[in-house]
Design an enzyme around this catalytic site. Structure first.
Site, PDB file in Angstrom:
ATOM      1  N   HIS A 194       0.823  -1.212   0.000  1.00 24.55           N
ATOM      2  CA  HIS A 194       0.000   0.000   0.000  1.00 24.55           C
ATOM      3  C   HIS A 194       0.859   1.265   0.000  1.00 24.55           C
ATOM      4  CE1 HIS A 194      -3.879  -2.074   1.610  1.00 24.55           C
ATOM      5  NE2 HIS A 194      -3.497  -2.519   0.428  1.00 24.55           N
TER       6      HIS A 194
ATOM      7  N   GLU B  19       0.716   3.951   1.818  1.00 26.86           N
ATOM      8  CA  GLU B  19       1.139   4.380   3.149  1.00 26.86           C
ATOM      9  C   GLU B  19       2.366   3.589   3.600  1.00 26.86           C
ATOM     10  OE1 GLU B  19      -1.917   3.387   2.005  1.00 26.86           O
ATOM     11  OE2 GLU B  19      -3.305   3.572   3.677  1.00 26.86           O
TER      12      GLU B  19
ATOM     13  N   CYS C  39      -6.083   0.924   5.569  1.00 23.06           N
ATOM     14  CA  CYS C  39      -6.555  -0.375   6.042  1.00 23.06           C
ATOM     15  C   CYS C  39      -6.019  -0.615   7.453  1.00 23.06           C
ATOM     16  CB  CYS C  39      -6.107  -1.481   5.091  1.00 23.06           C
ATOM     17  SG  CYS C  39      -4.341  -1.863   5.179  1.00 23.06           S
TER      18      CYS C  39
ATOM     19  N   CYS D  48      -2.193  -0.881   7.612  1.00 25.01           N
ATOM     20  CA  CYS D  48      -1.526   0.419   7.435  1.00 25.01           C
ATOM     21  C   CYS D  48      -1.737   1.313   8.656  1.00 25.01           C
ATOM     22  CB  CYS D  48      -2.000   1.103   6.156  1.00 25.01           C
ATOM     23  SG  CYS D  48      -1.300   0.338   4.667  1.00 25.01           S
TER      24      CYS D  48
END
Length: 168
Positions: free
Chosen positions: A85, A87, A123, A126
Site C-alpha cells: 500500500h 502508506e 486499512c 496500514c
C-alpha cells in the site's frame, strides 16, 4: 506603476494532497490508485504509491487482480493482494526519526471512473504501521478541495481490532 495579478493561493493541506494525488499516478493496481506523502516541519520526507514489491510483476502488467476475481470485498483479505500500500511504501522509505510527529497525506482514485475513493481510509494493517511509525495526523482527500483529518491517537484509543471490524 506596475499592475499585479492577485490570485488565491492553494491551502497547504490541499497542496500536499495534490502532491499525493500526483504520486498516486505511478500506482500499478488495476482497481485503485493511492498515493501518499509524508511531511514533517513543512518538508516532504517521503512518498509512496500502490505497487507490487520491487522485482515482482505488477497487477497492471499481469492484467488481473486476484482479489477482484475472487470477489473479495473492499477492506478484506489483503494477504491475497500483490501490492504494497501507498502508506506502507512511504513509511518504509523514511527513517523513524523523520516520521515521529509527521503528517501523512493520502489520496485514492478509482481506476475505472477516475473518481476519488469514497470514504477512503488506511486499512487496518496500514493503521498499525502509521501508529508505530509515530505519525501524528493523517489527511484523506474526499474531493478536489475537501478532506478529513484523523488524529492517529484516535486509532490507538478506539482500537477497532478488538471488535473484529472489517473494511475501511
Amino acid at each position: 506603476m506596475e499592475s499585479r495579478t492577485v490570485f488565491e493561493r492553494r491551502d497547504k493541506v490541499n497542496y500536499y494532497l495534490d502532491l499525493a494525488e500526483v504520486v498516486g499516478e505511478r500506482a500499478t493496481c488495476i482497481r485503485r490508485h493511492f498515493g501518499a506523502v509524508i511531511v514533517k516541519d513543512d518538508e516532504v520526507i517521503s512518498t509512496g504509491y500502490v505497487g507490487a514489491p520491487r522485482g515482482r510483476a505488477n497487477c497492471n502488467e499481469l492484467g488481473h487482480c486476484i482479489r477482484e476475481s475472487m470477489k473479495v470485498p473492499r477492506g478484506e483479505r489483503y494477504e491475497l493482494c500483490r501490492s504494497v500500500h501507498a502508506e506502507a511504501n512511504a513509511i518504509i522509505s523514511a527513517s523513524r526519526s523523520e516520521l515521529l510527529g509527521s503528517t501523512l497525506y493520502l489520496v485514492g482514485k478509482e481506476v475505472r471512473t477516475g473518481e476519488y475513493v469514497k470514504n477512503a481510509m488506511p486499512c487496518s494493517m496500514c493503521k498499525r504501521l502509521i501508529i508505530n511509525a509515530g505519525i501524528k495526523d493523517v489527511y484523506v482527500r474526499d474531493t478536489k478541495d475537501d478532506y478529513r483529518r484523523v488524529d492517529v491517537n484516535d486509532w490507538v484509543e478506539n482500537d477497532e481490532s478488538l471488535e473484529g471490524v472489517f473494511g475501511y
